[in-house]
Structures are given as C-alpha cells and as structure tokens.
Design an enzyme around this catalytic site. Structure first.
Site, PDB file in Angstrom:
ATOM      1  N   ASP A 290      79.132   9.280 106.505  1.00 48.81           N
ATOM      2  CA  ASP A 290      78.044   8.313 106.556  1.00 48.81           C
ATOM      3  C   ASP A 290      77.140   8.525 107.775  1.00 48.81           C
ATOM      4  O   ASP A 290      76.137   7.831 107.926  1.00 48.81           O
ATOM      5  CB  ASP A 290      78.581   6.878 106.529  1.00 48.81           C
ATOM      6  CG  ASP A 290      79.549   6.564 107.656  1.00 48.81           C
ATOM      7  OD1 ASP A 290      80.377   7.427 107.992  1.00 48.81           O
ATOM      8  OD2 ASP A 290      79.490   5.446 108.214  1.00 48.81           O
TER       9      ASP A 290
ATOM     10  N   HIS B 268      87.864   6.726 118.173  1.00 46.07           N
ATOM     11  CA  HIS B 268      87.671   6.596 116.731  1.00 46.07           C
ATOM     12  C   HIS B 268      88.680   7.494 116.046  1.00 46.07           C
ATOM     13  O   HIS B 268      89.506   8.147 116.695  1.00 46.07           O
ATOM     14  CB  HIS B 268      86.228   6.978 116.388  1.00 46.07           C
ATOM     15  CG  HIS B 268      85.796   6.614 115.001  1.00 46.07           C
ATOM     16  ND1 HIS B 268      86.017   5.375 114.440  1.00 46.07           N
ATOM     17  CD2 HIS B 268      85.162   7.346 114.037  1.00 46.07           C
ATOM     18  CE1 HIS B 268      85.537   5.350 113.219  1.00 46.07           C
ATOM     19  NE2 HIS B 268      85.020   6.535 112.943  1.00 46.07           N
TER      20      HIS B 268
END
Length: 315
Positions: free
Chosen positions: A67, A141
């Site tokens: 994304d 992350h």
C-alpha cells in the site's frame, strides 16, 4: 512549502480514500515537488491535482508494503511521457532496487530519464542540497520502515532596497555581493557593510513524515521541534494491543509522540478502512484531548507550512 495528501487509507483503498502517498510542494525558485510513498493509484490521484510528473524531483519510500509502493512502476513509466522530465532520485529500504528492476525487466519498460535508486544503508543524513537536508531513522514495524525529517536550510535575509537607494548603491552586481555577505566600497570611498543592509537570515521549516510504526523513541527524535508532523493513526484509542501486533499506532499514541517531540502541528493519516468520516472525527477528538493542534488528513487536503520568523513565530 505545502503538503498535499494523495492517499490517506491504510492497507487498501476505500471509495473516499486512496492508499498512502503524500506530495511535498517546494517553494520558489524550484516549484517542484517530492513524493513520500506511492501506493497503487497515486498517478491517478495526481491527475486530480495541479502537480505534474515532469516537476517531480525526489521520492522517499518509507517501507515496502504494497500500500506504499505498488503505484511506483506505473508512475515511473508514465513520467517518461512528460516533456522536460529530468533525473529522478528514489530513496528507500533495501530491496527497493530489486523490486523495481524486476518489474521493469519483465514488463519491458525503458525509462526516458535517469533514475537513481538509493537504498538506505544506515540512519542519519541521506540527502542534502543547497535548500534541504533529509534525515532518516528506522521505526518499529513488521518490515524495515523509516521516517523522514526534511529540514529547509536557513535562507539569506532580504536586502533593504529602500536603504540601498538612500545610500546611493546602484542596482546590479553590487546588490548580489551585499546579499552574499560581502562588504563593498562605492566610488566615493564609502564602505557599505552587508550586515547593515541585509536582514537577519530566515529560519527554515521542518517537516517530519513517518512510515508505519509502533510508538518508539526514533519517532520522537525525528519529530523534535517539527513545524509539521505527519503520523499514521491506523487504530482508535483502546486498540493498543491490536496496533502493537500489526506494527501500528493509535490516534492517542500518535498525539503522545507529537506532544513529547514538541511539534507545532500534527496531521494524522493512514486510517483503517473500518473508520468512515464520522468515525475519524471522533478519533481526532481523542487526539486533540492530548495534543490540541491535531487534524485529520483526507485525500487532496493541502496543508501550508509557513516559515517561522526570526523569533521562531510562524509567519
């Protein structure tokens, strides 16, 4: 300087929000722009803006989740069709080069401009020119993810034209010498000091844009004293456990980062598709209870980042 949000959804697009991409419009004399991330459909979002691909100078990729990068191959290919498209630099994590070269090889793409792919080897200064410096730190992350601190360098002060006229300094090269800090001597022997006719230097602006991340100290460091902090807010308050599991932040955690960093303004983005516009308003209210200067991004939102004056106030 101005930020334009081209995509503000997390993971997948919605009818109202495309996936992540942010444009940074540069001040004169450049009038170009940079992109931070390039999710699928970014070039379509650009068609709805005043930004043209031949004015794109630099792309900063935070991490390699789809994304944030699936729009790159199409956008880079389309850029070849724009007259005057000069060299382009792309910065991002290790693996970015292999991804792009593989797509280009298997799709037969040949770019009509020079593309320089710079993979980030370590934290710190990754780019610098006469106008800006770009620093990066790794965030927390599920994939290597980076935040970028973009600092506009201080600019020379303005010439006092009225005073120069009063002193009898003729327009032309002498103005440039004074502007550059050089004292001059007029034909009558009078010495004109640069410091007497050039105002104080103009402070630069700091914009921090973070990739996907859990709350971490590097986020605070990158955002310290920033005029604008753009932080993901994938989840609502009370969803901290889920946010941590997926390597994301809640709106409250983002507000806490902005507060700790002493940022001037916080804009939240990367909202989960579970939240409609009404729900996002509630999320922002939660953030504002901790950091009042918080706002929600939406696609095509433009945020002007004013230059601080010589006393640190926003001009």
């Amino acid at each position: 300087m101005q930020i334009v949000f081209l995509g503000t959804s997390a993971g997948r697009p919605t009818k109202a929000r495309n996936v992540t991409s942010i444009a940074l419009k540069l001040p004169e004399p450049s009038n170009g722009f940079w992109l931070i991330d390039c999710g699928e459909g970014t070039q379509h979002r650009l068609l709805g803006s005043k930004l043209k691909l031949n004015r794109l100078e630099r792309i900063l990729i935070t991490h390699l989740h789809g994304d944030h990068i699936y729009g790159l191959p199409g956008l880079l290919t389309s850029r070849s069709y724009f007259d005057g498209a000069g060299p382009l630099q792309i910065y991002g994590p290790s693996g970015l080069r292999a991804y792009l070269e593989s797509v280009f090889e298997h799709s037969g793409v040949h770019l009509e401009y020079e593309l320089d792919i710079i993979e980030i080897a370590e934290a710190g200064l990754v780019a610098e020119d006469e106008r800006f410096s770009v620093e990066t730190e790794e965030l927390e992350h599920r994939l290597p993810s980076y935040g970028y601190r973009i600092t506009e360098l201080a600019q020379q002060g303005h010439l006092d034209i009225a005073k120069l006229t009063q002193l009898g300094v003729p327009p032309g090269p002498l103005y440039g010498r004074l502007k550059n800090g050089e004292d001059i001597t007029l034909e009558n022997g009078e010495v004109i000091r640069s410091s007497d006719v050039v105002g104080a230097s103009l402070p630069g602006r700091i914009i921090t844009i973070l990739g996907d991340t859990r709350p971490c100290e590097n986020a605070v460091h990158l955002a310290e004293g920033a005029d604008l902090l753009v932080h993901e807010a994938t989840f609502a308050a009370g969803m901290e456990e889920k946010a941590a599991a997926y390597g994301h932040s809640t709106v409250v955690q983002a507000a806490q980062i902005a507060s700790r960093a002493g940022a001037r303004k916080l804009v939240l983005t990367h909202f989960s598709s579970r939240f409609d516009d009404e729900a996002v308003e509630g999320l922002i209210a939660d953030a504002q209870s901790i950091f009042p200067a918080s706002a929600a991004a939406y696609d095509y939102l433009e945020i002007l980042v004013p230059r601080p004056d010589t006393n640190g106030r926003l001009a």
